[in-house]
Design an enzyme around this catalytic site. Structure first.
Site, PDB file in Angstrom:
ATOM      1  N   HIS A 111       0.839  -1.211   0.000  1.00  0.00           N
ATOM      2  CA  HIS A 111       0.000   0.000   0.000  1.00  0.00           C
ATOM      3  C   HIS A 111       0.871   1.256   0.000  1.00  0.00           C
ATOM      4  O   HIS A 111       1.784   1.371   0.809  1.00  0.00           O
ATOM      5  CB  HIS A 111      -0.914   0.025   1.229  1.00  0.00           C
ATOM      6  CG  HIS A 111      -2.067  -0.932   1.122  1.00  0.00           C
ATOM      7  ND1 HIS A 111      -1.910  -2.298   1.188  1.00  0.00           N
ATOM      8  CD2 HIS A 111      -3.389  -0.704   0.923  1.00  0.00           C
ATOM      9  CE1 HIS A 111      -3.096  -2.873   1.041  1.00  0.00           C
ATOM     10  NE2 HIS A 111      -4.000  -1.939   0.872  1.00  0.00           N
ATOM     11  N   PRO A 112       0.526   2.200  -0.876  1.00  0.00           N
ATOM     12  CA  PRO A 112       1.260   3.472  -0.871  1.00  0.00           C
ATOM     13  C   PRO A 112       0.853   4.300   0.338  1.00  0.00           C
ATOM     14  O   PRO A 112      -0.233   4.111   0.886  1.00  0.00           O
ATOM     15  CB  PRO A 112       0.778   4.147  -2.151  1.00  0.00           C
ATOM     16  CG  PRO A 112      -0.607   3.626  -2.340  1.00  0.00           C
ATOM     17  CD  PRO A 112      -0.590   2.208  -1.830  1.00  0.00           C
TER      18      PRO A 112
ATOM     19  N   VAL B 189      -2.538   1.946   7.057  1.00  0.00           N
ATOM     20  CA  VAL B 189      -3.616   1.731   6.089  1.00  0.00           C
ATOM     21  C   VAL B 189      -4.945   2.028   6.770  1.00  0.00           C
ATOM     22  O   VAL B 189      -5.180   1.616   7.910  1.00  0.00           O
ATOM     23  CB  VAL B 189      -3.607   0.279   5.540  1.00  0.00           C
ATOM     24  CG1 VAL B 189      -4.792   0.052   4.602  1.00  0.00           C
ATOM     25  CG2 VAL B 189      -2.313  -0.004   4.794  1.00  0.00           C
TER      26      VAL B 189
ATOM     27  N   CYS C 295      -9.292   2.654   5.519  1.00  0.00           N
ATOM     28  CA  CYS C 295     -10.217   2.711   4.382  1.00  0.00           C
ATOM     29  C   CYS C 295     -10.551   4.185   4.151  1.00  0.00           C
ATOM     30  O   CYS C 295     -11.438   4.744   4.798  1.00  0.00           O
ATOM     31  CB  CYS C 295     -11.464   1.881   4.677  1.00  0.00           C
ATOM     32  SG  CYS C 295     -12.586   1.887   3.292  1.00  0.00           S
TER      33      CYS C 295
HETATM   34  N1  GUN Z   1      -6.844   3.458   1.955  1.00  0.00           N
HETATM   35  C1  GUN Z   1      -7.466   3.352   0.781  1.00  0.00           C
HETATM   36  N2  GUN Z   1      -6.594   3.222  -0.188  1.00  0.00           N
HETATM   37  C2  GUN Z   1      -5.372   3.268   0.405  1.00  0.00           C
HETATM   38  C3  GUN Z   1      -4.084   3.203  -0.094  1.00  0.00           C
HETATM   39  O1  GUN Z   1      -3.862   3.064  -1.300  1.00  0.00           O
HETATM   40  N3  GUN Z   1      -3.074   3.314   0.802  1.00  0.00           N
HETATM   41  C4  GUN Z   1      -3.276   3.457   2.128  1.00  0.00           C
HETATM   42  N4  GUN Z   1      -2.230   3.571   2.941  1.00  0.00           N
HETATM   43  N5  GUN Z   1      -4.508   3.491   2.639  1.00  0.00           N
HETATM   44  C5  GUN Z   1      -5.524   3.409   1.749  1.00  0.00           C
END
Ligand code: GUN
Length: 174
Positions: free
Chosen positions: A67-68, A120, A122
């Site tokens: 996840h970025p 992370v 949502c």
């Molecule tokens: N929440 C929803 N999409 C992302 C995501 O791409 N990265 C992170 N860190 N949280 C998210």
């Protein structure tokens, strides 16, 4: 999208459609394809959840590391996936003030230093203020508690991404 359509997909099609339900983890979709036939779209969603839950701690951390950062370098560089870009936009992260962007970057770095994986959440079920508040409080959690918290957020992200896929398919057949 009718579940029969899903059940008739080749592995290639299935990965093309569901490959980013878990951010940058197409392997999960490729693995779930073997579980066809699904009796309902809910069973497919449960399949994603069960697969994630069945992973070792290292596997779960691996998912998180795909996840970025929210409002991070990739947002500026324009290299986010379409899904992540949309989610960050909906949470208002594409139009942060420079003070908020700096604060989010500092907290993201602190969080990663603390746990070894990115924060992370949502994003679509949140907004800038709540994300900053969650970053500030969750950085004080225990390691395992935080891993589980992040993983539950990944499952919420999955559920909304699956809904988007079904909604888009329903629109295109109208
Ligand atoms: N929440 C929803 N999409 C992302 C995501 O791409 N990265 C992170 N860190 N949280 C998210």
């Amino acid at each position: 999208m009718d579940v029969q359509v899903v059940n008739c997909m080749t592995c290639e099609e299935f990965v093309r459609v569901f490959g980013n339900v878990v951010e940058r983890c197409p392997l999960i979709a490729a693995a779930l394809w073997s579980r066809r036939p699904f009796s309902s779209t809910l069973e497919l969603e449960n399949g994603f959840n069960e697969f994630i839950d069945s992973l070792s701690i290292e596997g779960k951390e691996g998912i998180l590391r795909c996840h970025p950062d929210l409002a991070g370098r990739e947002l500026l560089a324009g290299t986010l996936t379409v899904e992540s870009r949309g989610e960050q936009g909906q949470a208002g992260l594409t139009s942060l003030s420079s003070a908020d962007a700096l604060r989010m970057n500092q907290l993201n770095s602190q969080y990663k230093e603390q746990f070894g994986f990115p924060f992370v959440i949502c994003a679509r079920m949140s907004d800038k203020d709540r994300i900053l508040q969650q970053l500030e409080s969750r950085v004080r959690n225990q390691q395992l508690q935080e891993l589980q918290c992040d993983i539950e957020e990944v499952k919420s992200i999955c559920r909304l991404r699956l809904q988007d896929i079904y909604n888009r398919a329903a629109k295109s057949t109208k």
